[in-house]
Design an enzyme around this catalytic site. Structure first.
Site, PDB file in Angstrom:
ATOM      1  N   ASP A   1      -2.530   8.589   6.133  1.00 62.25           N
ATOM      2  CA  ASP A   1      -1.407   8.528   5.203  1.00 62.25           C
ATOM      3  C   ASP A   1      -1.931   8.439   3.766  1.00 62.25           C
ATOM      4  OD1 ASP A   1      -2.496   6.072   5.861  1.00 62.25           O
ATOM      5  OD2 ASP A   1      -0.598   5.008   5.947  1.00 62.25           O
TER       6      ASP A   1
ATOM      7  N   LYS B   1       0.055   2.439  11.400  1.00 66.23           N
ATOM      8  CA  LYS B   1       1.299   3.128  11.632  1.00 66.23           C
ATOM      9  C   LYS B   1       1.566   4.174  10.552  1.00 66.23           C
ATOM     10  CE  LYS B   1       3.532  -1.106  13.263  1.00 66.23           C
ATOM     11  NZ  LYS B   1       4.659  -2.019  12.976  1.00 66.23           N
TER      12      LYS B   1
ATOM     13  N   VAL C   1       2.558   2.207  -3.395  1.00 67.86           N
ATOM     14  CA  VAL C   1       3.624   3.150  -3.041  1.00 67.86           C
ATOM     15  C   VAL C   1       4.166   2.854  -1.643  1.00 67.86           C
ATOM     16  CG1 VAL C   1       2.917   5.046  -4.554  1.00 67.86           C
ATOM     17  CG2 VAL C   1       1.833   4.796  -2.312  1.00 67.86           C
TER      18      VAL C   1
ATOM     19  N   ASP D   1      -7.229   4.576   0.028  1.00 66.62           N
ATOM     20  CA  ASP D   1      -7.165   3.675  -1.125  1.00 66.62           C
ATOM     21  C   ASP D   1      -8.586   3.170  -1.407  1.00 66.62           C
ATOM     22  OD1 ASP D   1      -6.184   1.928  -3.053  1.00 66.62           O
ATOM     23  OD2 ASP D   1      -5.459   0.456  -1.627  1.00 66.62           O
TER      24      ASP D   1
HETATM   25  P1  IMP Z   1      -7.932   1.453   2.425  1.00 64.45           P
HETATM   26  O1  IMP Z   1      -8.756   0.950   3.570  1.00 64.45           O
HETATM   27  O2  IMP Z   1      -7.957   0.490   1.264  1.00 64.45           O
HETATM   28  O3  IMP Z   1      -8.268   2.855   1.999  1.00 64.45           O
HETATM   29  O4  IMP Z   1      -6.425   1.436   2.853  1.00 64.45           O
HETATM   30  C1  IMP Z   1      -6.047   1.796   4.099  1.00 64.45           C
HETATM   31  C2  IMP Z   1      -4.606   1.503   4.407  1.00 64.45           C
HETATM   32  O5  IMP Z   1      -4.000   0.630   3.484  1.00 64.45           O
HETATM   33  C3  IMP Z   1      -3.796   2.759   4.341  1.00 64.45           C
HETATM   34  O6  IMP Z   1      -3.929   3.534   5.496  1.00 64.45           O
HETATM   35  C4  IMP Z   1      -2.409   2.173   4.185  1.00 64.45           C
HETATM   36  O7  IMP Z   1      -1.894   1.830   5.439  1.00 64.45           O
HETATM   37  C5  IMP Z   1      -2.643   0.954   3.328  1.00 64.45           C
HETATM   38  N1  IMP Z   1      -2.355   1.228   1.897  1.00 64.45           N
HETATM   39  C6  IMP Z   1      -3.219   1.492   0.893  1.00 64.45           C
HETATM   40  N2  IMP Z   1      -2.577   1.704  -0.281  1.00 64.45           N
HETATM   41  C7  IMP Z   1      -1.261   1.604   0.008  1.00 64.45           C
HETATM   42  C8  IMP Z   1      -0.056   1.731  -0.782  1.00 64.45           C
HETATM   43  O8  IMP Z   1      -0.045   2.006  -1.990  1.00 64.45           O
HETATM   44  N3  IMP Z   1       1.115   1.533  -0.099  1.00 64.45           N
HETATM   45  C9  IMP Z   1       1.181   1.229   1.227  1.00 64.45           C
HETATM   46  N4  IMP Z   1       0.090   1.109   1.990  1.00 64.45           N
HETATM   47  C10 IMP Z   1      -1.119   1.281   1.394  1.00 64.45           C
HETATM   48 MG    MG Z   2      -3.582   4.479   7.173  1.00 64.82          MG
END
Ligand code: IMP
Ligand code: MG
Length: 178
Positions: A101, A40, A154, A104
């Protein structure tokens, strides 16, 4: 208890969206790109961006999930909702732009880029509003970045913690309070 501290104001966000839109408009003017947002989290950014973009685009959303409740990724990504069937068949040869969005660990984005890449688009690029490079576990080439942010959790501007705080217009850091 959680305390919110503003990291990036809504005015800074608005200016950045306009800059990104200018850049994307130059690159995609005559390409009628397929713009795919990740639900979302990216819905707020996506809606601001495509209106500033002001060129014809086709839009779809996918919903991926890697997080359980809480602040850490589970490491396992699954697709909860994919690209619409009628659009999927037309990815081949199209210019595809993924809207995130935040990147990470990079696991979610990697999963999506790999899936879309297998359908042989003419180009496949990534635009993310926020980038948290300190926590990356897989390499992700990012073509368009809004803000590079420090290693903090965040919320706001579409981002949540357990479905809370998405509606905040600023990007805020969530600090644990003793
Ligand atoms: P990744 O797969 O670890 O890169 O993260 C993917 C998803 O984790 C992002 O699209 C966000 O929805 C969520 N996410 C990662 N870091 C944050 C944060 O600091 N705040 C809120 N959601 C996060
Ligand atoms: Mg995302």
């Amino acid at each position: 208890m959680n305390k919110l501290k503003v990291l990036i104001t809504k005015e800074e966000i608005e200016r950045k969206v306009a800059e990104l839109a200018d850049e994307l408009r130059r690159d995609y003017q005559d390409k009628h790109p397929l713009v795919i947002g990740t639900l979302k989290g990216s819905f707020v950014f996506m809606s601001d961006l495509i209106r500033k973009l002001d060129i014809p685009v086709e839009i779809d959303f996918v919903r991926l999930s890697s997080y359980g409740a809480g602040k850490e990724t589970s490491g396992r990504v699954k697709q909860v909702h994919g690209v619409k069937a009628s659009i999927k068949g037309r990815i081949k040869g199209r210019h595809v732009l993924v809207i995130e969005d935040i990147v990470d660990s990079g696991l979610t984005t990697r999963f999506l880029l790999d899936r879309l890449g297998r359908r042989k688009p003419a180009s496949l690029k990534l635009c993310t509003m926020f980038d948290k490079p300190s926590r990356r576990v897989v390499e992700i080439p990012i073509d368009y970045v809004g803000f590079t942010i420090p290693d903090a959790f965040v919320v706001g501007y579409g981002l949540d913690l357990d479905e809370k705080f998405r509606y905040l217009p600023d990007l805020c850091v969530l600090e644990d309070q003793e």
